[in-house]
Design a protein around this motif. Structure first.
Motif, mmCIF file in Angstrom:
data_model
loop_
_atom_site.group_PDB
_atom_site.id
_atom_site.type_symbol
_atom_site.label_atom_id
_atom_site.label_comp_id
_atom_site.label_asym_id
_atom_site.label_seq_id
_atom_site.Cartn_x
_atom_site.Cartn_y
_atom_site.Cartn_z
ATOM 1 N N TYR A 182 0.849 -1.187 0.000
ATOM 2 C CA TYR A 182 0.000 0.000 0.000
ATOM 3 C C TYR A 182 0.884 1.236 0.000
ATOM 4 O O TYR A 182 2.086 1.152 0.271
ATOM 5 C CB TYR A 182 -0.940 0.009 1.217
ATOM 6 C CG TYR A 182 -0.233 0.000 2.546
ATOM 7 C CD1 TYR A 182 0.157 -1.192 3.135
ATOM 8 C CD2 TYR A 182 0.061 1.193 3.206
ATOM 9 C CE1 TYR A 182 0.822 -1.211 4.346
ATOM 10 C CE2 TYR A 182 0.728 1.186 4.423
ATOM 11 C CZ TYR A 182 1.098 -0.025 4.984
ATOM 12 O OH TYR A 182 1.763 -0.043 6.182
ATOM 13 N N GLN A 231 0.652 5.652 0.937
ATOM 14 C CA GLN A 231 -0.146 6.692 1.580
ATOM 15 C C GLN A 231 0.282 8.072 1.098
ATOM 16 O O GLN A 231 1.438 8.275 0.715
ATOM 17 C CB GLN A 231 0.032 6.633 3.104
ATOM 18 C CG GLN A 231 -0.352 5.292 3.713
ATOM 19 C CD GLN A 231 -0.213 5.289 5.215
ATOM 20 O OE1 GLN A 231 -0.801 6.112 5.905
ATOM 21 N NE2 GLN A 231 0.566 4.360 5.735
ATOM 22 N N GLN A 259 1.571 18.267 4.450
ATOM 23 C CA GLN A 259 2.315 18.912 5.521
ATOM 24 C C GLN A 259 2.376 20.419 5.279
ATOM 25 O O GLN A 259 2.822 20.868 4.222
ATOM 26 C CB GLN A 259 3.735 18.350 5.663
ATOM 27 C CG GLN A 259 4.466 18.896 6.881
ATOM 28 C CD GLN A 259 5.823 18.282 7.111
ATOM 29 O OE1 GLN A 259 6.487 17.829 6.190
ATOM 30 N NE2 GLN A 259 6.251 18.242 8.369
ATOM 31 N N PRO A 262 8.511 2.655 7.896
ATOM 32 C CA PRO A 262 7.712 3.691 7.229
ATOM 33 C C PRO A 262 8.640 4.756 6.656
ATOM 34 O O PRO A 262 9.469 5.310 7.379
ATOM 35 C CB PRO A 262 6.856 4.269 8.365
ATOM 36 C CG PRO A 262 6.943 3.298 9.482
ATOM 37 C CD PRO A 262 8.241 2.573 9.344
ATOM 38 N N THR A 263 8.509 5.017 5.368
ATOM 39 C CA THR A 263 9.451 5.917 4.699
ATOM 40 C C THR A 263 8.678 6.959 3.912
ATOM 41 O O THR A 263 7.750 6.619 3.163
ATOM 42 C CB THR A 263 10.370 5.129 3.754
ATOM 43 O OG1 THR A 263 11.024 4.093 4.511
ATOM 44 C CG2 THR A 263 11.416 6.030 3.137
ATOM 45 N N PHE A 264 9.052 8.212 4.089
ATOM 46 C CA PHE A 264 8.417 9.321 3.392
ATOM 47 C C PHE A 264 9.303 9.808 2.259
ATOM 48 O O PHE A 264 10.539 9.798 2.355
ATOM 49 C CB PHE A 264 8.192 10.494 4.354
ATOM 50 C CG PHE A 264 7.041 10.297 5.285
ATOM 51 C CD1 PHE A 264 7.176 9.534 6.440
ATOM 52 C CD2 PHE A 264 5.810 10.878 5.027
ATOM 53 C CE1 PHE A 264 6.109 9.347 7.307
ATOM 54 C CE2 PHE A 264 4.735 10.697 5.884
ATOM 55 C CZ PHE A 264 4.891 9.934 7.025
ATOM 56 N N ARG A 323 4.421 22.177 10.768
ATOM 57 C CA ARG A 323 3.378 21.311 11.327
ATOM 58 C C ARG A 323 3.678 19.847 11.007
ATOM 59 O O ARG A 323 4.491 19.531 10.129
ATOM 60 C CB ARG A 323 2.011 21.672 10.736
ATOM 61 C CG ARG A 323 1.676 23.137 10.741
ATOM 62 C CD ARG A 323 1.237 23.652 12.068
ATOM 63 N NE ARG A 323 -0.003 23.095 12.541
ATOM 64 C CZ ARG A 323 -1.195 23.666 12.374
ATOM 65 N NH1 ARG A 323 -1.316 24.775 11.704
ATOM 66 N NH2 ARG A 323 -2.271 23.095 12.891
ATOM 67 N N GLY A 324 2.990 18.962 11.705
ATOM 68 C CA GLY A 324 3.138 17.545 11.419
ATOM 69 C C GLY A 324 2.335 17.130 10.193
ATOM 70 O O GLY A 324 1.381 17.799 9.805
ATOM 71 N N PRO A 325 2.737 16.032 9.551
ATOM 72 C CA PRO A 325 1.972 15.540 8.402
ATOM 73 C C PRO A 325 0.545 15.166 8.797
ATOM 74 O O PRO A 325 0.300 14.717 9.911
ATOM 75 C CB PRO A 325 2.759 14.292 7.974
ATOM 76 C CG PRO A 325 4.132 14.483 8.514
ATOM 77 C CD PRO A 325 3.942 15.236 9.799
ATOM 78 N N LEU A 374 -5.006 6.450 1.611
ATOM 79 C CA LEU A 374 -4.216 5.230 1.499
ATOM 80 C C LEU A 374 -4.766 4.423 0.333
ATOM 81 O O LEU A 374 -5.996 4.301 0.179
ATOM 82 C CB LEU A 374 -4.318 4.419 2.792
ATOM 83 C CG LEU A 374 -3.562 3.089 2.882
ATOM 84 C CD1 LEU A 374 -3.151 2.816 4.319
ATOM 85 C CD2 LEU A 374 -4.380 1.920 2.345
ATOM 86 N N LEU A 428 3.281 14.699 0.701
ATOM 87 C CA LEU A 428 4.251 13.628 0.896
ATOM 88 C C LEU A 428 3.635 12.279 0.548
ATOM 89 O O LEU A 428 2.487 12.019 0.927
ATOM 90 C CB LEU A 428 4.684 13.555 2.372
ATOM 91 C CG LEU A 428 4.992 14.856 3.105
ATOM 92 C CD1 LEU A 428 5.291 14.568 4.578
ATOM 93 C CD2 LEU A 428 6.174 15.545 2.469
ATOM 94 N N PHE A 432 -2.648 12.834 7.420
ATOM 95 C CA PHE A 432 -3.024 11.756 6.511
ATOM 96 C C PHE A 432 -4.154 12.195 5.584
ATOM 97 O O PHE A 432 -5.118 12.834 6.015
ATOM 98 C CB PHE A 432 -3.484 10.546 7.331
ATOM 99 C CG PHE A 432 -4.055 9.426 6.505
ATOM 100 C CD1 PHE A 432 -5.427 9.292 6.362
ATOM 101 C CD2 PHE A 432 -3.224 8.526 5.870
ATOM 102 C CE1 PHE A 432 -5.970 8.261 5.608
ATOM 103 C CE2 PHE A 432 -3.753 7.492 5.115
ATOM 104 C CZ PHE A 432 -5.121 7.365 4.980
ATOM 105 N N TYR A 437 0.186 12.171 2.402
ATOM 106 C CA TYR A 437 0.017 13.077 3.529
ATOM 107 C C TYR A 437 0.184 14.510 3.036
ATOM 108 O O TYR A 437 0.867 14.770 2.055
ATOM 109 C CB TYR A 437 1.067 12.822 4.615
ATOM 110 C CG TYR A 437 0.870 11.578 5.434
ATOM 111 C CD1 TYR A 437 1.214 10.321 4.945
ATOM 112 C CD2 TYR A 437 0.346 11.652 6.719
ATOM 113 C CE1 TYR A 437 1.037 9.181 5.706
ATOM 114 C CE2 TYR A 437 0.166 10.508 7.503
ATOM 115 C CZ TYR A 437 0.520 9.279 6.982
ATOM 116 O OH TYR A 437 0.350 8.150 7.750
#
Lengths: 114, 114
Positions: free
Chosen positions: A32, A34, A38, A102-104, A42-44, A49, A89, A46, A36
């Motif tokens: 899968y 995903q 950002q 988990p890799t962005f 700030r934080g990513p 997916l 992202l 969601f 995001y």
């Protein structure tokens, strides 16, 4: 090594147009992927997916496609608005050091002009 | 709406000092994560935590890092002896499940090591 690639150049578009962002990955077949959003400092957050057996997923003005042959996902925002301006992202789990991490991607900056 | 919270929002420390970054994940979530983002770079996974133990960690998460869930609500990241290169935004995230579930990110702690 396995990589996630997103266009590092900012995407500038006019309000109302469709924005299309690209995520390419190498040497791996994720189950899968995903997307995001950002905003600066700030934080990513969601967004969507999509699984490997799904060609397309939609949520309101957002659409994601997943082509496992091309190893590519496309992220579309239709009827874009200035409030959609942010960095987008893509993320997936990559096998590294004996486990799935988990890799962005680095993200692509979208700027929607009024 | 439930959210992940992090404290402090900004921490300044001297090189060699220990810092503890704190997070309160969403209450019914089972998986907890720490990420870091160096200014202008991508979000990088540090560690995931489930059932009171580390489930995955990246190569960045070396012996100077540790995580703990000291009580039923807090999740902490300790950096034992900070280095200049530890300066970054640190994000905590939590999720209900493991694979194929969205992660909810906190607002981050900006760590500055002088």
């Amino acid at each position: 090594s396995q990589k996630i690639e997103q266009n590092s150049e900012a995407l500038n578009i006019q309000e109302g147009k469709t924005a299309t962002l690209t995520c390419n990955y190498t040497n791996y077949s994720p189950a899968y992927l995903q997307w995001y959003r950002q905003d600066p400092g700030r934080g990513p957050v969601f967004l969507l997916l999509i699984r490997e057996n799904e060609k397309e997923k939609r949520k309101e003005r957002l659409k994601v496609t997943f082509d496992t042959t091309l190893k590519q996902s496309l992220f579309h925002i239709t009827a874009s608005q200035p409030a959609d301006s942010a960095t987008y992202l893509c993320a997936l789990d990559i096998f590294s050091g004996g486990s799935y991490i988990p890799t962005f991607g680095r993200g692509t900056s979208l700027i929607v002009h009024p | 709406e439930p959210e992940v919270t992090q404290t402090p929002s900004h921490q300044v420390t001297q090189m060699g000092q220990e810092v503890i970054l704190r997070c309160v994940p969403i209450s019914n979530h089972l998986y907890f994560y720490w990420y870091r983002q160096i200014l202008g770079q991508k979000v990088e996974f540090l560690v995931s935590f489930y059932n009171n133990e580390i489930s995955e960690k990246s190569e960045i998460f070396d012996d100077q890092f540790s995580v703990e869930r000291p009580d039923g609500s807090n999740f902490t990241l300790k950096i034992r002896s900070t280095k200049l290169e530890d300066s970054a935004m640190y994000f905590c995230a939590s999720s209900l499940g493991l694979d194929e579930t969205e992660q909810f990110f906190g607002p981050g702690t900006r760590l500055t090591v002088l």
